[in-house]
Design a protein around this motif. Structure first.
Motif, PDB file in Angstrom:
ATOM      1  N   SER A   1       6.855  -1.703  -2.498  1.00  9.85           N
ATOM      2  CA  SER A   1       5.451  -1.401  -2.779  1.00  9.85           C
ATOM      3  C   SER A   1       4.853  -0.222  -2.053  1.00  9.85           C
ATOM      4  CB  SER A   1       4.587  -2.623  -2.498  1.00  9.85           C
ATOM      5  OG  SER A   1       4.835  -3.611  -3.466  1.00  9.85           O
TER       6      SER A   1
ATOM      7  N   LEU B   1       4.082   3.430  -0.460  1.00 11.81           N
ATOM      8  CA  LEU B   1       4.229   4.744  -1.086  1.00 11.81           C
ATOM      9  C   LEU B   1       5.410   5.505  -0.490  1.00 11.81           C
ATOM     10  CD1 LEU B   1       0.442   5.683  -1.091  1.00 11.81           C
ATOM     11  CD2 LEU B   1       1.761   4.754  -2.982  1.00 11.81           C
TER      12      LEU B   1
ATOM     13  N   SER C   1       5.461  -3.976   1.806  1.00 10.64           N
ATOM     14  CA  SER C   1       4.051  -4.002   2.184  1.00 10.64           C
ATOM     15  C   SER C   1       3.739  -5.344   2.846  1.00 10.64           C
ATOM     16  CB  SER C   1       3.172  -3.775   0.961  1.00 10.64           C
ATOM     17  OG  SER C   1       3.266  -4.889   0.094  1.00 10.64           O
ATOM     18  N   ARG C   2       2.485  -5.639   2.994  1.00 13.05           N
ATOM     19  CA  ARG C   2       2.014  -6.760   3.789  1.00 13.05           C
ATOM     20  C   ARG C   2       2.598  -8.129   3.428  1.00 13.05           C
ATOM     21  NH1 ARG C   2      -4.324  -7.348   3.818  1.00 13.05           N
ATOM     22  NH2 ARG C   2      -3.739  -8.564   1.993  1.00 13.05           N
TER      23      ARG C   2
ATOM     24  N   TYR D   1      -4.039   4.048   4.996  1.00 15.00           N
ATOM     25  CA  TYR D   1      -5.369   3.712   4.464  1.00 15.00           C
ATOM     26  C   TYR D   1      -6.526   4.394   5.145  1.00 15.00           C
ATOM     27  CZ  TYR D   1      -2.971  -0.096   2.151  1.00 15.00           C
ATOM     28  OH  TYR D   1      -2.120  -0.833   1.393  1.00 15.00           O
TER      29      TYR D   1
ATOM     30  N   ASP E   1     -10.366   8.045   6.537  1.00 13.10           N
ATOM     31  CA  ASP E   1     -11.676   8.508   6.981  1.00 13.10           C
ATOM     32  C   ASP E   1     -11.724   8.597   8.506  1.00 13.10           C
ATOM     33  OD1 ASP E   1     -13.323   5.252   6.390  1.00 13.10           O
ATOM     34  OD2 ASP E   1     -11.339   5.776   7.141  1.00 13.10           O
TER      35      ASP E   1
ATOM     36  N   ASN F   1      -4.049  -8.022  -3.773  1.00  8.01           N
ATOM     37  CA  ASN F   1      -3.361  -7.849  -2.497  1.00  8.01           C
ATOM     38  C   ASN F   1      -2.791  -6.439  -2.377  1.00  8.01           C
ATOM     39  OD1 ASN F   1      -0.840  -7.762  -3.717  1.00  8.01           O
ATOM     40  ND2 ASN F   1      -0.444  -9.941  -3.386  1.00  8.01           N
ATOM     41  N   GLU F   2      -2.161  -6.175  -1.250  1.00  4.20           N
ATOM     42  CA  GLU F   2      -1.722  -4.820  -0.918  1.00  4.20           C
ATOM     43  C   GLU F   2      -0.771  -4.231  -1.957  1.00  4.20           C
ATOM     44  OE1 GLU F   2      -1.256  -3.701   3.432  1.00  4.20           O
ATOM     45  OE2 GLU F   2       0.802  -3.442   2.731  1.00  4.20           O
ATOM     46  N   ARG F   3       0.094  -5.082  -2.497  1.00  2.51           N
ATOM     47  CA  ARG F   3       1.056  -4.637  -3.528  1.00  2.51           C
ATOM     48  C   ARG F   3       0.334  -4.059  -4.734  1.00  2.51           C
ATOM     49  NH1 ARG F   3       3.353  -9.778  -3.405  1.00  2.51           N
ATOM     50  NH2 ARG F   3       2.678 -10.237  -5.508  1.00  2.51           N
TER      51      ARG F   3
ATOM     52  N   PHE G   1      -2.688  -2.878  -4.848  1.00  2.11           N
ATOM     53  CA  PHE G   1      -3.369  -1.640  -4.473  1.00  2.11           C
ATOM     54  C   PHE G   1      -2.401  -0.468  -4.509  1.00  2.11           C
ATOM     55  CE2 PHE G   1      -7.008   0.449  -2.679  1.00  2.11           C
ATOM     56  CZ  PHE G   1      -6.515   1.445  -1.853  1.00  2.11           C
ATOM     57  N   TYR G   2      -1.226  -0.642  -3.927  1.00  2.00           N
ATOM     58  CA  TYR G   2      -0.229   0.428  -3.934  1.00  2.00           C
ATOM     59  C   TYR G   2       0.228   0.759  -5.352  1.00  2.00           C
ATOM     60  CZ  TYR G   2       0.601   0.557   1.131  1.00  2.00           C
ATOM     61  OH  TYR G   2       0.481   0.712   2.477  1.00  2.00           O
TER      62      TYR G   2
ATOM     63  N   PRO H   1      -9.744   4.802   1.957  1.00  2.00           N
ATOM     64  CA  PRO H   1     -10.522   3.879   2.796  1.00  2.00           C
ATOM     65  C   PRO H   1     -11.195   2.744   2.017  1.00  2.00           C
ATOM     66  CG  PRO H   1     -11.107   6.158   3.283  1.00  2.00           C
ATOM     67  CD  PRO H   1     -10.278   6.186   2.058  1.00  2.00           C
TER      68      PRO H   1
ATOM     69  N   TYR I   1      -9.771   0.704   0.405  1.00  2.00           N
ATOM     70  CA  TYR I   1      -8.819  -0.393   0.526  1.00  2.00           C
ATOM     71  C   TYR I   1      -9.465  -1.644   1.113  1.00  2.00           C
ATOM     72  CZ  TYR I   1      -5.200  -2.955   3.156  1.00  2.00           C
ATOM     73  OH  TYR I   1      -4.421  -3.924   3.715  1.00  2.00           O
TER      74      TYR I   1
ATOM     75  N   VAL J   1      -8.913  -4.808  -1.318  1.00  2.00           N
ATOM     76  CA  VAL J   1      -7.838  -5.767  -1.032  1.00  2.00           C
ATOM     77  C   VAL J   1      -8.423  -6.958  -0.307  1.00  2.00           C
ATOM     78  CG1 VAL J   1      -5.663  -6.132   0.177  1.00  2.00           C
ATOM     79  CG2 VAL J   1      -6.114  -3.944  -0.927  1.00  2.00           C
TER      80      VAL J   1
ATOM     81  N   LYS K   1      -6.870 -10.206  -0.576  1.00  2.00           N
ATOM     82  CA  LYS K   1      -5.919 -11.306  -0.376  1.00  2.00           C
ATOM     83  C   LYS K   1      -4.867 -10.908   0.648  1.00  2.00           C
ATOM     84  CE  LYS K   1      -3.076 -14.380  -3.137  1.00  2.00           C
ATOM     85  NZ  LYS K   1      -1.848 -14.081  -3.893  1.00  2.00           N
TER      86      LYS K   1
END
Lengths: 289, 138
Positions: free
Chosen positions: A28, A30, A58-59, A134, A137, B96-98, B100-101, B130, B132, B136, B138
C-alpha cells in the motif's frame, strides 16, 4: 546455518499470514517510501538507516524485502544479503550477512589470499514520532530509534587491535520527504564501537569508548520511481593499525515497481586497513512485497 | 535613487508574488487540464476494487465539481470551494490508510495520464497530504 533457517521459517510464516488474510494487501505505501536496504540490513539509503520503516506495508499490513548488495573497491570487496520485515509501518525487523573479502591484502596481512570476514546483523527499528509522507505542512521529520546487533565471526580481528567481535549500534534517525521540493532528507545519530561496520571488530587499542557518529543523506526525486542522492557517514577511529575514514556516496535508486528496486552508487570509503582511497561501485537489488 | 530602488523592488516582488500565486495552477495546466484529470480520477476511483465502495453512491457531477474546486484552490487558482470540510464529508466512512494510499496512487495515475509534470503533481499532493488526518478514521 541456524540463522538462515530462522530467516526461512520467519519468511514462510509471514507469507502465510499475508495469504490467509485477503484484506492484508502488502503493497500500500507509495513507491520508494519504504527506503531501500542499507548495507547493514535496515531500511534507509545505501550506507545509513533512515527513519522510514521498511517494506510497503502500511498501518494495517505486514511486508517484507530481501536484498543483495555488492561493492567493489580497488583492493577489497564487500557483499551483503538480508531480509527485512515491516510491521504496520511501525516496527522493522532485519537480518543480514556482510562478507568482506580481503583479496590480495589478505596475503599482506598474513591471513591468506581472499580471506573473508563474515558478520551477521540483526536489527530492530521503531517509529516513534511523525510521518515522513503525510505531514507535508510541516518540516518536522519522522523519527525512529533502532539497534543493530552485530556479530563478527572471525576472532582473528582481535589481532588488529579490536576489543570484541560483538557489538551493538544504537541510532536515532530523522527522515522527511518534502514533496513540494521533490526532496528527501535524513539525519542519523549513531552510538557505536564498530570498526568498519564491525568487519574489523568492535572497540580497539586506540579507543574503546562508544562514539557518537553523524550520518546524513539528501535526495532528489527525479520522478516517482527515481531518487538521486548523496550520503555521508562518519566513522569512529578505534584501531591503531588502521585509520578509519568517513564514507560518502552518490547514488541513484530506481523502483520500477513495488516488487523490485535497484540502487547504484559510487562510494568513497577512504582508508580500509592498510590501503587508502578505497572507492568503487556499489550495486544493490531489493525484492519484496 | 534609493527611493526608486525601493519602489522597483516592491513592484517586482508584488508581481512575482502575483505570478507565483496564479502560476501553480497554470503550471499544472489550468482549467482544461484539471477537468480532464478530475474526470479520469473519478473513473479510476469507481473502477478500482480498493476505492469503489466509497464512491459508488456519491452523486457524480457534484463530486467532480467539488474535487475540481478543491484542487484549483489548493493550487492557488481563482476558484471557490463550495463543499463540506474534509472531516465532515469523510466521517463514519471507516477509511483506513490502505484506502488513502490507493486514492493517492489513482490520482497520480490520472495526472500521469494527462501529462501533468512531476513537479506540479508533487505540489498538489503536498497540499492534499495533510488532509490525511481528517480522512483516515480507521
Amino acid at each position: 546455518m541456524l540463522l538462515m533457517t530462522k530467516f526461512k521459517i520467519l519468511f514462510v510464516f509471514i507469507t502465510q499470514v499475508i495469504i490467509s488474510d485477503v484484506y492484508s494487501f502488502t503493497s500500500s505505501k507509495l513507491l520508494l517510501t519504504g527506503g531501500v536496504s542499507q548495507i547493514e540490513g535496515a531500511a534507509g539509503g545505501g550506507l545509513t538507516p533512515w527513519a522510514l520503516i521498511g517494506s510497503y506495508a502500511s498501518r494495517d499490513e505486514i511486508g517484507a524485502n530481501a536484498f543483495s548488495t555488492v561493492t567493489r573497491t580497488q583492493n577489497y570487496s564487500l557483499k551483503a544479503q538480508g531480509l527485512l520485515i515491516g510491521f504496520y509501518n511501525r516496527l522493522e525487523l532485519s537480518f543480514s550477512n556482510q562478507v568482506f573479502n580481503t583479496e590480495k591484502v589478505g596475503e599482506e596481512l598474513g591471513l591468506g589470499h581472499s580471506f573473508k570476514i563474515h558478520q551477521q546483523s540483526i536489527g530492530l527499528k521503531l517509529k516513534v514520532f511523525g510521518d515522513a509522507v503525510y505531514k507535508q505542512d510541516s518540516f518536522l521529520p519522522q523519527i525512529s530509534v533502532g539497534v543493530l546487533n552485530k556479530e563478527n565471526k572471525e576472532e582473528v580481528v582481535k589481532n588488529f587491535g579490536a576489543e570484541d567481535i560483538r557489538g551493538s549500534d544504537y541510532y536515532l534517525a530523522m527522515t522527511k520527504i518534502l514533496l513540494k521540493y521533490g526532496m528527501i532528507y535524513n539525519v542519523t545519530f549513531r552510538w557505536t564501537k564498530a570498526n568498519q561496520l564491525g568487519i574489523l571488530g568492535f572497540g580497539g587499542d586506540k579507543n574503546s569508548d562508544e562514539n557518537l557518529m553523524f550520518e546524513g543523506s539528501l535526495g532528489y526525486l527525479i520522478n516517482r520511481r527515481l531518487l538521486f542522492g548523496v550520503e555521508y557517514r562518519q566513522k569512529p577511529d578505534n584501531l591503531k593499525i588502521a585509520q578509519e575514514d568517513a564514507w560518502t556516496d552518490i547514488f541513484l535508486a530506481w523502483a520500477p515497481s513495488k516488487n523490485i528496486s535497484l540502487t547504484l552508487a559510487y562510494v568513497d570509503l577512504g582508508n580500509i586497513v592498510t590501503h587508502d582511497n578505497q572507492s568503487g561501485v556499489y550495486s544493490s537489488l531489493q525484492v519484496g512485497f | 535613487m534609493k527611493k526608486n530602488f525601493i519602489l522597483i523592488t516592491l513592484v517586482c516582488s508584488f508581481s512575482i508574488n502575483m505570478t507565483f500565486a496564479v502560476s501553480e495552477y497554470s503550471k499544472f495546466g489550468g482549467r482544461k487540464k484539471m477537468v480532464s484529470v478530475v474526470n479520469d480520477f473519478v473513473s479510476y476511483l469507481l473502477a478500482d476494487s480498493r476505492t469503489k465502495k466509497f464512491f459508488i453512491k456519491v452523486p457524480r457531477i457534484d463530486f467532480k465539481r467539488r474535487l475540481f474546486e478543491q484542487f484549483c484552490v489548493e493550487l492557488g487558482g481563482k476558484c471557490v470551494y463550495k463543499g463540506e470540510s474534509m472531516k465532515k464529508s469523510h466521517k463514519k466512512l471507516k477509511i483506513n490508510e490502505r484506502h488513502f494510499y490507493a486514492l493517492v496512487e489513482l490520482l497520480q495515475r490520472s495526472m500521469d495520464q494527462n501529462n501533468v509534470s512531476q513537479r506540479s503533481q508533487n505540489i498538489l499532493l503536498a497540499k492534499l497530504a495533510p488532509m490525511y488526518k481528517d480522512i483516515v478514521t480507521k
